[in-house]
Design a protein around this motif. Structure first.
Motif, PDB file in Angstrom:
ATOM      1  N   GLN A 431       0.914  -1.147  -0.036  1.00  0.00           N
ATOM      2  CA  GLN A 431       0.017  -0.099   0.110  1.00  0.00           C
ATOM      3  C   GLN A 431       0.891   1.227  -0.013  1.00  0.00           C
ATOM      4  O   GLN A 431       2.031   1.223   0.531  1.00  0.00           O
ATOM      5  CB  GLN A 431      -0.873   0.017   1.210  1.00  0.00           C
ATOM      6  CG  GLN A 431      -1.807  -1.287   1.658  1.00  0.00           C
ATOM      7  CD  GLN A 431      -3.071  -1.465   0.662  1.00  0.00           C
ATOM      8  OE1 GLN A 431      -3.078  -0.557  -0.166  1.00  0.00           O
ATOM      9  NE2 GLN A 431      -4.028  -1.936   1.408  1.00  0.00           N
ATOM     10  N   LYS A 432       0.470   2.089  -0.616  1.00  0.00           N
ATOM     11  CA  LYS A 432       1.165   3.476  -0.631  1.00  0.00           C
ATOM     12  C   LYS A 432       1.322   3.958   0.615  1.00  0.00           C
ATOM     13  O   LYS A 432       2.747   4.453   1.073  1.00  0.00           O
ATOM     14  CB  LYS A 432       0.530   4.716  -1.549  1.00  0.00           C
ATOM     15  CG  LYS A 432       1.254   5.919  -1.611  1.00  0.00           C
ATOM     16  CD  LYS A 432       0.588   6.698  -2.503  1.00  0.00           C
ATOM     17  CE  LYS A 432       1.375   8.062  -2.891  1.00  0.00           C
ATOM     18  NZ  LYS A 432       1.389   9.094  -1.873  1.00  0.00           N
ATOM     19  N   SER A 433       0.412   3.828   1.610  1.00  0.00           N
ATOM     20  CA  SER A 433       0.577   4.351   3.139  1.00  0.00           C
ATOM     21  C   SER A 433       1.681   3.530   3.772  1.00  0.00           C
ATOM     22  O   SER A 433       2.482   3.947   4.662  1.00  0.00           O
ATOM     23  CB  SER A 433      -0.588   4.392   3.755  1.00  0.00           C
ATOM     24  OG  SER A 433      -1.423   2.939   3.719  1.00  0.00           O
ATOM     25  N   CYS A 434       1.504   2.128   3.358  1.00  0.00           N
ATOM     26  CA  CYS A 434       2.632   1.337   4.000  1.00  0.00           C
ATOM     27  C   CYS A 434       4.265   1.882   3.662  1.00  0.00           C
ATOM     28  O   CYS A 434       5.158   1.494   4.419  1.00  0.00           O
ATOM     29  CB  CYS A 434       2.362  -0.179   3.858  1.00  0.00           C
ATOM     30  SG  CYS A 434       0.810  -0.784   4.732  1.00  0.00           S
ATOM     31  N   ALA A 435       4.126   1.986   2.321  1.00  0.00           N
ATOM     32  CA  ALA A 435       5.757   2.221   1.873  1.00  0.00           C
ATOM     33  C   ALA A 435       6.147   3.499   2.379  1.00  0.00           C
ATOM     34  O   ALA A 435       7.189   3.846   2.812  1.00  0.00           O
ATOM     35  CB  ALA A 435       5.489   2.433   0.481  1.00  0.00           C
ATOM     36  N   GLU A 436       5.141   4.304   2.905  1.00  0.00           N
ATOM     37  CA  GLU A 436       5.669   5.810   3.356  1.00  0.00           C
ATOM     38  C   GLU A 436       5.929   5.815   4.770  1.00  0.00           C
ATOM     39  O   GLU A 436       6.300   6.896   5.484  1.00  0.00           O
ATOM     40  CB  GLU A 436       4.705   6.718   2.681  1.00  0.00           C
ATOM     41  CG  GLU A 436       4.483   6.972   1.277  1.00  0.00           C
ATOM     42  CD  GLU A 436       3.532   7.919   1.102  1.00  0.00           C
ATOM     43  OE1 GLU A 436       2.447   8.295   1.921  1.00  0.00           O
ATOM     44  OE2 GLU A 436       3.366   8.317  -0.087  1.00  0.00           O
ATOM     45  N   LEU A 437       5.493   4.584   5.401  1.00  0.00           N
ATOM     46  CA  LEU A 437       5.934   4.528   6.818  1.00  0.00           C
ATOM     47  C   LEU A 437       7.530   4.851   7.238  1.00  0.00           C
ATOM     48  O   LEU A 437       8.158   4.111   6.489  1.00  0.00           O
ATOM     49  CB  LEU A 437       5.346   3.327   7.528  1.00  0.00           C
ATOM     50  CG  LEU A 437       3.748   3.174   7.837  1.00  0.00           C
ATOM     51  CD1 LEU A 437       3.469   1.786   7.851  1.00  0.00           C
ATOM     52  CD2 LEU A 437       3.547   4.313   8.752  1.00  0.00           C
ATOM     53  N   PRO A 438       7.961   5.361   8.206  1.00  0.00           N
ATOM     54  CA  PRO A 438       9.374   5.462   8.356  1.00  0.00           C
ATOM     55  C   PRO A 438       9.801   3.965   8.816  1.00  0.00           C
ATOM     56  O   PRO A 438       9.232   3.320   9.506  1.00  0.00           O
ATOM     57  CB  PRO A 438       9.495   6.393   9.653  1.00  0.00           C
ATOM     58  CG  PRO A 438       8.157   6.378  10.328  1.00  0.00           C
ATOM     59  CD  PRO A 438       7.254   6.059   9.241  1.00  0.00           C
ATOM     60  N   LYS A 439      11.241   3.792   8.539  1.00  0.00           N
ATOM     61  CA  LYS A 439      11.874   2.451   8.748  1.00  0.00           C
ATOM     62  C   LYS A 439      12.509   2.701  10.344  1.00  0.00           C
ATOM     63  O   LYS A 439      12.660   1.551  10.816  1.00  0.00           O
ATOM     64  CB  LYS A 439      13.121   2.050   8.014  1.00  0.00           C
ATOM     65  CG  LYS A 439      14.272   3.036   7.747  1.00  0.00           C
ATOM     66  CD  LYS A 439      15.159   2.437   6.789  1.00  0.00           C
ATOM     67  CE  LYS A 439      16.399   3.299   6.840  1.00  0.00           C
ATOM     68  NZ  LYS A 439      17.406   2.800   5.885  1.00  0.00           N
ATOM     69  N   MET A 440      12.548   3.657  11.080  1.00  0.00           N
ATOM     70  CA  MET A 440      12.829   3.983  12.156  1.00  0.00           C
ATOM     71  C   MET A 440      12.407   5.260  12.825  1.00  0.00           C
ATOM     72  O   MET A 440      12.432   6.195  12.124  1.00  0.00           O
ATOM     73  CB  MET A 440      14.538   3.912  12.378  1.00  0.00           C
ATOM     74  CG  MET A 440      14.908   3.973  14.030  1.00  0.00           C
ATOM     75  SD  MET A 440      16.560   3.856  14.191  1.00  0.00           S
ATOM     76  CE  MET A 440      17.280   5.255  13.729  1.00  0.00           C
ATOM     77  N   THR A 441      11.653   5.076  13.867  1.00  0.00           N
ATOM     78  CA  THR A 441      11.270   6.292  14.765  1.00  0.00           C
ATOM     79  C   THR A 441      11.128   6.000  15.820  1.00  0.00           C
ATOM     80  O   THR A 441      11.307   5.063  16.611  1.00  0.00           O
ATOM     81  CB  THR A 441       9.778   6.740  13.871  1.00  0.00           C
ATOM     82  OG1 THR A 441       9.233   8.026  14.437  1.00  0.00           O
ATOM     83  CG2 THR A 441       8.732   5.327  14.133  1.00  0.00           C
ATOM     84  N   LEU A 442      10.399   7.212  16.534  1.00  0.00           N
ATOM     85  CA  LEU A 442      10.040   7.126  18.151  1.00  0.00           C
ATOM     86  C   LEU A 442       8.552   7.073  18.060  1.00  0.00           C
ATOM     87  O   LEU A 442       7.787   7.801  17.322  1.00  0.00           O
ATOM     88  CB  LEU A 442      10.377   8.420  18.827  1.00  0.00           C
ATOM     89  CG  LEU A 442      11.873   8.540  19.046  1.00  0.00           C
ATOM     90  CD1 LEU A 442      12.216   9.930  19.637  1.00  0.00           C
ATOM     91  CD2 LEU A 442      12.603   7.456  19.725  1.00  0.00           C
ATOM     92  N   VAL A 443       7.848   6.198  18.930  1.00  0.00           N
ATOM     93  CA  VAL A 443       6.584   6.135  18.983  1.00  0.00           C
ATOM     94  C   VAL A 443       5.928   6.387  20.298  1.00  0.00           C
ATOM     95  O   VAL A 443       6.501   5.559  21.239  1.00  0.00           O
ATOM     96  CB  VAL A 443       6.069   4.656  18.329  1.00  0.00           C
ATOM     97  CG1 VAL A 443       6.518   3.794  19.104  1.00  0.00           C
ATOM     98  CG2 VAL A 443       4.568   4.710  18.111  1.00  0.00           C
ATOM     99  N   PRO A 444       4.899   7.232  20.417  1.00  0.00           N
ATOM    100  CA  PRO A 444       4.117   7.036  21.852  1.00  0.00           C
ATOM    101  C   PRO A 444       3.406   5.801  21.880  1.00  0.00           C
ATOM    102  O   PRO A 444       3.070   4.926  21.159  1.00  0.00           O
ATOM    103  CB  PRO A 444       3.200   8.355  21.732  1.00  0.00           C
ATOM    104  CG  PRO A 444       3.782   9.227  20.505  1.00  0.00           C
ATOM    105  CD  PRO A 444       4.311   8.052  19.472  1.00  0.00           C
ATOM    106  N   THR A 445       3.025   5.704  23.059  1.00  0.00           N
ATOM    107  CA  THR A 445       2.093   4.316  23.669  1.00  0.00           C
ATOM    108  C   THR A 445       2.629   3.452  23.840  1.00  0.00           C
ATOM    109  O   THR A 445       2.077   2.328  24.353  1.00  0.00           O
ATOM    110  CB  THR A 445       0.688   4.153  22.515  1.00  0.00           C
ATOM    111  OG1 THR A 445       1.446   3.720  21.302  1.00  0.00           O
ATOM    112  CG2 THR A 445       0.174   5.483  22.168  1.00  0.00           C
ATOM    113  N   HIS A 446       4.064   3.090  23.213  1.00  0.00           N
ATOM    114  CA  HIS A 446       4.895   1.785  23.810  1.00  0.00           C
ATOM    115  C   HIS A 446       5.487   2.191  25.157  1.00  0.00           C
ATOM    116  O   HIS A 446       6.250   2.972  25.158  1.00  0.00           O
ATOM    117  CB  HIS A 446       5.704   1.624  22.831  1.00  0.00           C
ATOM    118  CG  HIS A 446       6.777   0.193  23.078  1.00  0.00           C
ATOM    119  ND1 HIS A 446       6.105  -0.969  23.111  1.00  0.00           N
ATOM    120  CD2 HIS A 446       8.002   0.374  23.261  1.00  0.00           C
ATOM    121  CE1 HIS A 446       7.004  -1.783  23.471  1.00  0.00           C
ATOM    122  NE2 HIS A 446       8.183  -0.864  23.564  1.00  0.00           N
TER     123      HIS A 446
END
Length: 642
Positions: A431-446
């Motif tokens: 999916q275009k949205s999946c391809a544009e996800l970063p390969k490394m990031t900081l994420v809240p909630t974890h």
């Protein structure tokens, strides 16, 4: 040896001195009291028949009925066993430990170990001679200070720190000042009656700090149902708080007020800053100025008021209710994110305090793109040919659903829709949205499992193995994000959900917001949840699994696409059964529709009435699909629809 009465035991008891106790204790003198369970010290009593029954002298002479100065309304009765059913745990209201036998019990629900009742009785009666066998000690140098871990005073339950205290053989620690507390005192916070030192039998919250003490003693007025912590009852000096530039002064008058630090109502004494014209709860004097919260990537700062023009939204991101910026809140100056003070500090596992020294070391979210290179773009600026870090060939942008509509995204495993990237050399789709996800990031909630939150952790996009998502618990072989520290995986659907402020689903007219402390049953599948997307106005809630359900799926039993149904309860509830398990279905819950009919279908067996199949005209004598819409006569053989 002196023979005395049996003190409720079936045999006579003998008084033992130290030497005799050692002989009875198999040479080491270690014997437990049969009433309080603590180790014995001489003088004590032993059964003449050597049946193993021993008593402290104080436990032997304990009265059957104790009129305790700290509980004046009813007598405490000595019982051999707790007066409760076997599955109800009896807990001492003084030390908070389990009571198993020989307890003092009151009809109002108070329970005490025999040793706790007698200890507090001696303190109340000023029988300090009962404590003369114990030296006054400095706990920081005491040989009884286990590994340097200081205990708490058994009266005020404050740390012993470097105060001189009684360290009793029976396990009690006591400030000298608490042993000498006055039994009665007048207080400027309550002028009508004197306050008496007593047990907090009615579990009243402290008038000054608004915290309900669980154990120990309080100063109270029973007629007025008022309690004050021992610590709070003393006249406090002014408080200087490092997070505020001025000194706070104690204001003893009891007046209704709104705390300027947290924005909630107060009916108790407060602290004021005359320079800033603010009034705050005692507990809010020392609020942390900076915290890192698990729901936001940046640090948030406490402010007493904020100009509204700084914000696009004034809704707290924890509870989604409006924050009154005329009073205190935590906010992010970069993202227009705001918390109620009590929401930000509600769960300790969700935040950590940032020291003033590290104030400038800001945690910024700088994602690393998954698209390693864009080779071509169209006139609208979209990347049409890309290199992707998880695939060895070029990927091309496409919107040809008719040609590839039966393919699933290799990242999120959903049927592809809208625009997607695909490989012309192998069967790889994103999916275009999946391809544009970063390969490394900081994420809240974890928050790493089993640890205290200490800041956001980097997560890395991977596709190396099968995994169970830590958020939705679905097993997947698609892409996942893994925590760099604990290794917990999160699927791409959950990651996309994390980054959404609101969720919109076809089955509900209002957007859904995520409530972290929401508990109940899912409106779609009926499962219990703890934290869910919901619409409070409609009492509609969806667990994470149901929010992430695909709107269309394929099944091996049907050549058509099945669409997720959001229909309400109908008149055919008693006929609703599932095809695979043939169990009864709750019509409130979601189902999938057959694509050739506009209404949802449900599996039924019509007996003894056999209607005609709309497809072949034969009678439906076996498992069939019937329309669940009232008034619609659609029914067909299962075989006719496959």
């Amino acid at each position: 040896m002196e023979e005395l009465k049996n003190y409720g035991h079936q045999h006579p008891l003998l008084m033992l001195n130290e030497e005799q106790l050692i002989c009875n204790g198999n040479g080491n003198g270690v014997v437990d009291c049969s009433r309080c369970g603590e180790n014995l010290s001489a003088p004590c009593f032993s059964c003449v028949e050597c049946c193993g029954f021993y008593l402290h002298k104080s436990c032997a002479e304990a009265p059957v009925e104790l009129n305790h100065p700290f509980h004046r309304h009813h007598p405490l009765l000595l019982l051999q066993n707790p007066p409760y059913t076997s599955d109800t745990r009896c807990v001492c209201d003084f030390c908070d430990e389990t009571c198993e036998k020989f307890i003092y019990h009151c009809s109002c629900g108070l329970d005490f170990h025999i040793k706790c009742a007698l200890f507090t009785f001696n303190i109340a009666e000023r029988n300090l001679k009962e404590l003369e066998h114990v030296a006054l000690e400095d706990p920081s140098f005491s040989s009884k200070n286990d590994g340097g871990i200081l205990g708490k005073c058994f009266v005020c339950w404050e740390p012993l720190a470097i105060y001189t205290y009684f360290s009793l053989d029976c396990g009690f620690n006591l400030h000298k000042k608490c042993a000498e507390l006055p039994p009665k005192m007048g207080h400027v916070c309550h002028r009508k009656h004197p306050l008496l030192l007593q047990f907090n039998s009615e579990r009243l919250s402290c008038k000054i700090c608004q915290v309900t003490p669980n154990r120990g003693l309080v100063y109270g007025c029973s007629p007025c149902k008022l309690a004050i912590h021992i610590e709070c009852a003393s006249l406090f000096p002014d408080i200087e708080d490092k997070s505020h530039q001025h000194q706070f002064t104690l204001f003893w008058r009891q007046i209704p007020n709104i705390c300027d630090a947290c924005g909630t109502e107060g009916h108790h004494v407060a602290y004021t800053c005359g320079t800033c014209s603010i009034m705050v709860h005692k507990k809010c004097v020392s609020l942390p100025r900076i915290i890192q919260h698990g729901l936001h990537v940046h640090r948030v700062f406490h402010k007493y008021f904020i100009h509204k023009e700084y914000f696009e939204s004034l809704n707290c991101i924890w509870c989604h209710e409006v924050v009154d910026t005329e009073h205190g809140s935590y906010f992010c100056e970069y993202c227009n994110v705001i918390f109620h003070v009590n929401c930000a500090l509600k769960e300790k596992k969700w935040y950590c305090i940032v020291s003033e020294e590290n104030e400038d070391d800001k945690s910024l979210d700088i994602p690393v793109s998954s698209i390693t290179e864009v080779l071509e773009r169209n006139d609208a600026g979209e990347a049409t040919v890309i290199e992707y870090f998880k695939h060895k060939h070029y990927l091309m942008l496409s919107d040809k659903i008719r040609e590839h509509g039966d393919k699933c995204c290799d990242g999120c495993l959903l049927l592809i829709s809208a625009k997607f990237y695909h490989c012309s050399r192998c069967d790889f789709f994103l999916q275009k949205s999946c391809a544009e996800l970063p390969k490394m990031t900081l994420v809240p909630t974890h928050i790493c499992r089993g640890t205290q939150f200490s800041g956001l952790k980097p997560i890395i996009l991977t596709s190396d193995c099968m995994f169970k998502c830590e958020s939705c618990w679905f097993i997947s072989n698609g892409f996942s994000y893994k925590c760099n520290e604990c290794g917990s995986p999160v699927c791409l659907r959950c990651m996309t959900h994390h980054f959404q402020d609101v969720v919109k689903i076809p089955g509900h007219k209002h957007p859904l917001l995520f409530y972290y402390d929401n508990k109940g049953q899912c409106s779609a599948c009926g499962a219990d949840f703890n934290g869910a997307d919901g619409c409070k106005d409609c009492n509609f809630h969806l667990c994470v699994r149901c929010v992430l359900r695909p709107t269309t799926v394929r099944h091996k039993c049907d050549e058509h696409l099945l669409a997720l149904s959001y229909d309400k309860i109908n008149d055919y509830a008693k006929y609703h059964y599932y095809d695979i398990c043939e169990e009864k279905r709750d019509p409130k819950h979601y189902t999938y529709n057959e694509g050739d009919h506009p209404h949802p279908l449900t599996f039924v067996k019509k007996f003894p009435y056999y209607p005609e199949c709309v497809k072949c005209g034969e009678h439906c004598k076996d498992l069939s699909l019937e329309c669940a819409e009232p008034g619609c006569k659609y029914i067909a053989h299962w075989e006719c629809l496959v």
